[in-house]
Design a protein around this motif. Sequence first.
Motif, mmCIF file in Angstrom:
data_model
loop_
_atom_site.group_PDB
_atom_site.id
_atom_site.type_symbol
_atom_site.label_atom_id
_atom_site.label_comp_id
_atom_site.label_asym_id
_atom_site.label_seq_id
_atom_site.Cartn_x
_atom_site.Cartn_y
_atom_site.Cartn_z
ATOM 1 N N GLU A 148 96.821 35.691 6.796
ATOM 2 C CA GLU A 148 97.968 34.892 6.398
ATOM 3 C C GLU A 148 97.423 33.517 6.008
ATOM 4 O OE1 GLU A 148 100.998 35.848 6.132
ATOM 5 O OE2 GLU A 148 101.111 37.723 7.275
ATOM 6 N N PHE A 149 97.589 33.128 4.754
ATOM 7 C CA PHE A 149 97.000 31.872 4.306
ATOM 8 C C PHE A 149 97.586 30.671 5.049
ATOM 9 C CE2 PHE A 149 95.300 33.165 -0.156
ATOM 10 C CZ PHE A 149 94.370 33.969 0.471
ATOM 11 N N SER A 150 98.849 30.763 5.471
ATOM 12 C CA SER A 150 99.446 29.664 6.231
ATOM 13 C C SER A 150 98.689 29.445 7.544
ATOM 14 C CB SER A 150 100.920 29.951 6.510
ATOM 15 O OG SER A 150 101.066 31.164 7.242
ATOM 16 N N THR A 151 98.253 30.545 8.167
ATOM 17 C CA THR A 151 97.481 30.430 9.410
ATOM 18 C C THR A 151 96.135 29.770 9.154
ATOM 19 O OG1 THR A 151 98.532 32.412 10.316
ATOM 20 C CG2 THR A 151 96.443 31.724 11.314
ATOM 21 N N LEU A 152 95.474 30.164 8.073
ATOM 22 C CA LEU A 152 94.184 29.559 7.741
ATOM 23 C C LEU A 152 94.325 28.066 7.462
ATOM 24 C CD1 LEU A 152 92.632 32.284 5.398
ATOM 25 C CD2 LEU A 152 92.221 31.934 7.839
ATOM 26 N N ASN A 153 95.418 27.686 6.779
ATOM 27 C CA ASN A 153 95.633 26.273 6.482
ATOM 28 C C ASN A 153 95.901 25.475 7.754
ATOM 29 O OD1 ASN A 153 95.284 26.585 3.696
ATOM 30 N ND2 ASN A 153 97.438 27.099 3.372
ATOM 31 N N GLU A 154 96.658 26.055 8.667
ATOM 32 C CA GLU A 154 96.935 25.375 9.933
ATOM 33 C C GLU A 154 95.653 25.152 10.732
ATOM 34 O OE1 GLU A 154 99.779 27.668 12.050
ATOM 35 O OE2 GLU A 154 101.379 27.351 10.582
ATOM 36 N N LEU A 155 94.753 26.132 10.682
ATOM 37 C CA LEU A 155 93.496 26.029 11.409
ATOM 38 C C LEU A 155 92.425 25.287 10.612
ATOM 39 C CD1 LEU A 155 93.439 29.640 12.914
ATOM 40 C CD2 LEU A 155 93.959 27.498 14.108
ATOM 41 N N ARG A 156 92.779 24.873 9.404
ATOM 42 C CA ARG A 156 91.920 24.036 8.556
ATOM 43 C C ARG A 156 90.632 24.750 8.158
ATOM 44 N NH1 ARG A 156 91.946 18.179 11.387
ATOM 45 N NH2 ARG A 156 91.126 17.565 9.364
ATOM 46 N N PHE A 157 90.741 26.034 7.876
ATOM 47 C CA PHE A 157 89.602 26.772 7.346
ATOM 48 C C PHE A 157 89.507 26.559 5.839
ATOM 49 C CE2 PHE A 157 90.296 29.609 11.123
ATOM 50 C CZ PHE A 157 89.061 29.407 11.698
ATOM 51 N N GLN A 158 88.292 26.636 5.316
ATOM 52 C CA GLN A 158 88.088 26.729 3.877
ATOM 53 C C GLN A 158 88.180 28.197 3.484
ATOM 54 O OE1 GLN A 158 84.691 24.076 2.374
ATOM 55 N NE2 GLN A 158 84.148 24.329 4.525
ATOM 56 N N LEU A 159 88.763 28.474 2.321
ATOM 57 C CA LEU A 159 88.887 29.865 1.913
ATOM 58 C C LEU A 159 88.734 30.013 0.407
ATOM 59 C CD1 LEU A 159 91.938 30.718 0.516
ATOM 60 C CD2 LEU A 159 92.651 29.824 2.731
ATOM 61 N N VAL A 160 88.237 31.175 0.025
ATOM 62 C CA VAL A 160 88.224 31.611 -1.369
ATOM 63 C C VAL A 160 88.997 32.933 -1.424
ATOM 64 C CG1 VAL A 160 86.837 32.422 -3.308
ATOM 65 C CG2 VAL A 160 86.007 30.535 -1.899
ATOM 66 N N PRO A 161 90.141 32.974 -2.116
ATOM 67 C CA PRO A 161 90.887 34.235 -2.198
ATOM 68 C C PRO A 161 90.071 35.308 -2.921
ATOM 69 C CG PRO A 161 92.219 32.365 -2.936
ATOM 70 C CD PRO A 161 90.811 31.880 -2.834
ATOM 71 N N LEU A 162 90.210 36.530 -2.458
ATOM 72 C CA LEU A 162 89.595 37.674 -3.122
ATOM 73 C C LEU A 162 90.666 38.402 -3.919
ATOM 74 C CD1 LEU A 162 87.422 39.053 -0.165
ATOM 75 C CD2 LEU A 162 86.736 37.486 -1.995
ATOM 76 N N ASP A 163 90.286 38.920 -5.042
ATOM 77 C CA ASP A 163 91.241 39.571 -5.931
ATOM 78 C C ASP A 163 91.823 40.822 -5.287
ATOM 79 O OD1 ASP A 163 92.605 40.109 -8.397
ATOM 80 O OD2 ASP A 163 91.115 41.655 -8.800
ATOM 81 N N ASP A 164 93.158 40.933 -5.301
ATOM 82 C CA ASP A 164 93.817 42.153 -4.859
ATOM 83 C C ASP A 164 93.930 43.072 -6.068
ATOM 84 O OD1 ASP A 164 95.313 44.166 -3.818
ATOM 85 O OD2 ASP A 164 97.103 42.983 -3.417
ATOM 86 N N GLY A 165 92.936 43.939 -6.202
ATOM 87 C CA GLY A 165 92.901 44.815 -7.365
ATOM 88 C C GLY A 165 93.736 46.063 -7.222
ATOM 89 N N ALA A 272 90.380 37.281 1.742
ATOM 90 C CA ALA A 272 89.746 35.985 1.509
ATOM 91 C C ALA A 272 88.387 35.928 2.182
ATOM 92 C CB ALA A 272 90.620 34.844 2.029
ATOM 93 N N LEU A 273 87.547 35.055 1.640
ATOM 94 C CA LEU A 273 86.279 34.650 2.254
ATOM 95 C C LEU A 273 86.550 33.324 2.954
ATOM 96 C CD1 LEU A 273 83.072 34.728 2.463
ATOM 97 C CD2 LEU A 273 83.097 33.437 0.331
ATOM 98 N N VAL A 274 86.201 33.214 4.241
ATOM 99 C CA VAL A 274 86.641 32.082 5.059
ATOM 100 C C VAL A 274 85.464 31.489 5.837
ATOM 101 C CG1 VAL A 274 88.160 31.378 6.956
ATOM 102 C CG2 VAL A 274 88.930 33.099 5.307
ATOM 103 N N VAL A 275 85.414 30.156 5.893
ATOM 104 C CA VAL A 275 84.492 29.439 6.778
ATOM 105 C C VAL A 275 85.254 28.272 7.386
ATOM 106 C CG1 VAL A 275 82.423 30.060 5.461
ATOM 107 C CG2 VAL A 275 83.602 27.903 4.969
ATOM 108 N N ALA A 276 84.650 27.619 8.369
ATOM 109 C CA ALA A 276 85.259 26.449 8.996
ATOM 110 C C ALA A 276 85.403 25.326 7.981
ATOM 111 C CB ALA A 276 84.417 25.998 10.188
ATOM 112 N N GLU A 277 86.217 24.327 8.320
ATOM 113 C CA GLU A 277 86.441 23.199 7.421
ATOM 114 C C GLU A 277 85.135 22.465 7.137
ATOM 115 O OE1 GLU A 277 88.712 19.937 9.036
ATOM 116 O OE2 GLU A 277 88.299 20.623 11.064
ATOM 117 N N ALA A 278 85.096 21.791 6.008
ATOM 118 C CA ALA A 278 83.907 21.022 5.625
ATOM 119 C C ALA A 278 83.580 20.007 6.711
ATOM 120 C CB ALA A 278 84.157 20.316 4.292
ATOM 121 N N GLY A 279 82.313 19.928 7.061
ATOM 122 C CA GLY A 279 81.885 19.046 8.132
ATOM 123 C C GLY A 279 81.733 19.754 9.455
#
Length: 306
Positions: A148-165, A272-279
């Motif tokens: 859920e992208f809203s969850t990732l944003n709340e946790l301040r992760f960086q993400l790159v969406p992957l194509d839903d083919g 999505a591809l996800v890592v912790a926030e920058a820094g």
Amino acid sequence: MDIKQLIYLCNLERERHFGRAAEASFVSQPTLSMRLKNLEKELDLNLINRGNNFEGFTAEGLRVLSWAREIVAVYEGLKLEVESLKQGMSGTLRIGVMPQCSVSLAQLIKAVSEAHPGLDYRVAEVSADQLIEALSSHSVDVGIGFFEFSTLNELRFQLVPLDDGGVDVVYHPDHFPQLQDIGLMTAEQAVTLPLCLSEPSRYFRRYLDNFFRQAGLELRPRLESTSIFQLMQGVFVGIGCALVPRGHLIDEMHPVLKRCPLDITPMSRHAALVVAEAGRATPLAQHFFTAAGLWLAQQQTEKPDR
């Protein structure tokens, strides 16, 4: 208090066993136990529930553990940064991946390796629930899965969406020649096939089950497995057909197999591809994230129109 005590505490959380935690820490069990007791004495807190065996952490221990994870992650990141300054970007990147995501991880790693040849990789398959926890606790550096992208944003992760083919039906034409004339398979057609599917606990399988259930249909797999390798062998010998996310398989590995798209609604979660926030992401994770994002963007621009 020193960093080794905090590392021992984190290893105990991961291993849930004093002996295995000692092995992971490269010390004897008495040494590990003594250092953790010294930590408790210094903090004047009981951190660990002890019986004949490890019985979990106290409430205070869980609070201290959350800080320990952060401190150890920063410490490990500092070591990697120093090594990269001395000899270039090198080290082992820990990747947590959900099964049957819409990207070939091997192709992604190969592309990143061309930019960062000093990186090594340790890949673990994890469930949807485990992946967020693994990222938050720094037990993996990179996550690939459905979120859920809203969850990732709340946790301040960086993400790159992957194509839903979408979803493909993969089959062997010698065993299912009738499927070669189908341009787009309907749900009603799919449920008549013998199927090779991942087990029901997997997120992708739950997505399939929910879609067919809402359509008033029920999937009846002939072969279920946690192993993609076993499922594709089942397809190859004709046990059944597989339902897979487009982009998950490398076609060249299965040149005799064919596929046709399934008419299905998109997932509610997003890959999505996800890592912790920058820094807060480790240098390895940040470099991998940047290089992977560039490769994924290039793949998207080169993809032919469907």
